[in-house]
Design a protein around this motif. Structure first.
Motif, mmCIF file in Angstrom:
data_model
loop_
_atom_site.group_PDB
_atom_site.id
_atom_site.type_symbol
_atom_site.label_atom_id
_atom_site.label_comp_id
_atom_site.label_asym_id
_atom_site.label_seq_id
_atom_site.Cartn_x
_atom_site.Cartn_y
_atom_site.Cartn_z
ATOM 1 N N UNK A 154 1.033 -1.130 0.308
ATOM 2 C CA UNK A 154 -0.108 -0.094 -0.033
ATOM 3 C C UNK A 154 1.205 1.051 0.405
ATOM 4 N N UNK A 155 1.525 1.533 0.674
ATOM 5 C CA UNK A 155 2.862 2.395 0.954
ATOM 6 C C UNK A 155 3.571 2.344 -0.331
ATOM 7 N N UNK A 156 3.569 1.528 -1.024
ATOM 8 C CA UNK A 156 4.364 1.475 -2.104
ATOM 9 C C UNK A 156 3.356 2.551 -3.473
ATOM 10 N N UNK A 157 2.235 1.836 -3.044
ATOM 11 C CA UNK A 157 1.432 2.238 -3.973
ATOM 12 C C UNK A 157 1.285 3.756 -4.263
ATOM 13 N N UNK A 158 0.389 4.326 -3.079
ATOM 14 C CA UNK A 158 1.421 5.621 -2.451
ATOM 15 C C UNK A 158 2.138 6.204 -2.623
ATOM 16 N N UNK A 159 3.089 6.081 -2.880
ATOM 17 C CA UNK A 159 4.165 6.767 -2.885
ATOM 18 C C UNK A 159 4.322 7.009 -4.067
ATOM 19 N N UNK A 160 4.010 6.272 -5.288
ATOM 20 C CA UNK A 160 3.904 6.194 -6.642
ATOM 21 C C UNK A 160 3.020 7.816 -7.486
ATOM 22 N N UNK A 161 1.827 7.765 -6.289
ATOM 23 C CA UNK A 161 0.918 8.684 -6.571
ATOM 24 C C UNK A 161 1.700 10.125 -6.142
ATOM 25 N N UNK A 195 1.575 0.942 -11.613
ATOM 26 C CA UNK A 195 0.684 0.560 -12.228
ATOM 27 C C UNK A 195 -0.957 1.225 -11.787
ATOM 28 N N UNK A 196 -0.831 0.120 -10.064
ATOM 29 C CA UNK A 196 -1.963 0.531 -9.903
ATOM 30 C C UNK A 196 -2.310 1.615 -8.955
ATOM 31 N N UNK A 197 -1.180 2.257 -9.262
ATOM 32 C CA UNK A 197 -0.934 3.690 -8.828
ATOM 33 C C UNK A 197 -1.302 5.066 -10.009
ATOM 34 N N UNK A 351 9.578 3.001 2.779
ATOM 35 C CA UNK A 351 9.105 3.877 1.779
ATOM 36 C C UNK A 351 9.037 4.762 1.580
ATOM 37 N N UNK A 352 9.644 5.881 1.457
ATOM 38 C CA UNK A 352 9.655 6.999 1.553
ATOM 39 C C UNK A 352 10.516 7.352 2.600
ATOM 40 N N UNK A 353 10.183 8.456 3.774
ATOM 41 C CA UNK A 353 10.766 8.618 4.719
ATOM 42 C C UNK A 353 9.668 7.861 6.188
ATOM 43 N N UNK A 354 9.098 6.447 5.507
ATOM 44 C CA UNK A 354 8.685 6.079 6.623
ATOM 45 C C UNK A 354 8.427 4.319 6.850
#
Length: 381
Positions: A154-161, A195-197, A351-354
């Motif tokens: 979930x964090x990866x998808x959010x980060x791509x967005x 792609x999900x993002x 993922x990012x800074x979290x």
């Protein structure tokens, strides 16, 4: 934190292969007594332990970013074996805050005290699919009432967005030199999260990326311009390549150039200088072991536990490899904790800074290498 046993799911090999872990046989050397993915055992952590580890790794990440700022502001690139011609570009990448995606801390942790940083895989970390997807489905099948430290997907998808990338598709680059398929599947998984993002993506081999000298741009095999690219290909290899001088100035790369400082084990010594005595750090030096009577010499750009040397009052142990010409860091040695004869390394994902999740690899040896097995974990309900 404890180690428990359980029966593997019937047909587990086909199950994990269907979920993307197609390389679990090829990625493990032949002749070993246990598989790479081993669900006959798992680790159990308490919620309090996980919450504490989350705080510790986020603090470590913040310390690492401070260390990058220190290296850039003081110009300590020689300690990191960064080529002189690339140093200004590293600084510019940091000053622009070029976007980053993810990383993995490797930690020593026994459940009784603070986690100790062993290294930060901040440029090309693998074991991502196992940590994100495979062990999550294992949990649902075997312990559906329990939880897991795992919000990676979930964090990866959010980060791509969140990422602000140039217009056009993002290329996802693997290398044809990958003999096991591990890197190709890791790239494919990250491409799927993008792609999900909602991002448009294109797969490409690093070997098929070309330089259009006339138009001053990178292109793929179809002559399509590469404006942004995720690459599971180390920056030190890119800087040593003929096209490295173009790579530092053209296209948006993920991970960014400034992460070449975080993925270098010289970081361990700089952290110890900036935060001497910090409970999450082990003493580390660049000029020799100094006062350390037990230490491990790690090549600055080593991989998979190769070319390391453990020195203790009881003797010396070395691993083969071809790394080390770039220099070594000398880090205080504390043996990994033993659980029923196995020694786990905790891989805490950022993922990012979290902090985003946990993957555990274990082996009987003192150094975690390509003979280690990945084992799942759960948080007791």
């Amino acid at each position: 934190m404890r180690r428990e046993h359980g029966d593997p799911r019937p047909g587990w090999e086909k199950t994990i292969e269907g979920q993307g872990l197609a390389y679990h046989r090829a990625a493990h050397p032949e002749g070993l007594s246990r598989p790479y993915w081993d669900e006959s055992v798992h680790y159990v952590l308490s919620l309090e332990e996980v919450e504490s580890l989350e705080e510790q790794v986020e603090e470590l990440h913040a310390m690492c970013l401070h260390a990058v700022e220190h290296v850039v502001s003081t110009g300590r690139y020689a300690d990191f074996a960064v080529p002189e011609w690339a140093r200004d570009e590293v600084a510019r990448s940091w000053e622009r805050r070029d976007p980053h995606l993810y990383g993995r801390f490797d930690l020593r942790y026994d459940g009784t005290g603070p986690a100790r940083l062993l290294e930060y895989n901040a440029d090309t970390p693998t074991s991502l699919l196992e940590s994100s997807v495979i062990q999550w489905f294992w949990l649902q099948d075997t312990h559906p009432g329990d939880d897991q430290w795992n919000s990676i997907h979930e964090r990866l998808i959010e980060r791509w967005r969140e990422l602000r990338l140039p217009p056009g598709p993002t290329h996802f680059a693997f290398t044809n030199a990958d003999e096991t398929g591990e890197e190709a599947m890791t790239v494919a998984y990250l491409q799927e999260t993008a792609e999900q993002a909602g991002r448009t993506t294109v797969a490409v081999a690093m070997e098929d990326i070309g330089w259009d000298d006339l138009n001053r741009r990178f292109v793929d095999a179809g002559n399509q311009m590469i404006r942004s690219a995720f690459k599971l290909y180390p920056w030190e290899w890119m800087l040593a390549d003929d096209f490295g001088r173009h790579a530092v100035r053209h296209s948006t790369w993920i991970e960014p150039l400034w992460k070449t400082l975080l993925s270098n084990k010289a970081l361990l010594a700089v952290l110890w200088e900036l935060y001497p005595g910090h409970p999450n750090l082990l003493p580390a030096y660049l000029d020799g072991p100094r006062e350390l009577t037990s230490y491990i010499a790690k090549p600055l750009l080593g991989r998979e536990g190769a070319s390391m040397r453990i020195v203790t009052p009881e003797g010396t142990q070395e691993t083969p490899g071809r790394y080390g010409r770039e220099g070594y860091v000398f880090q205080g040695f504390e043996a990994l904790p033993a659980f029923e004869g196995q020694r786990p390394v905790l891989g805490a994902w950022m993922v990012a800074d979290e902090a985003a999740g946990l993957g555990i690899r274990e082996t009987t040896g003192l150094i975690t290498d390509d003979t280690s097995s990945f084992v799942p974990h759960r948080i007791a309900g």
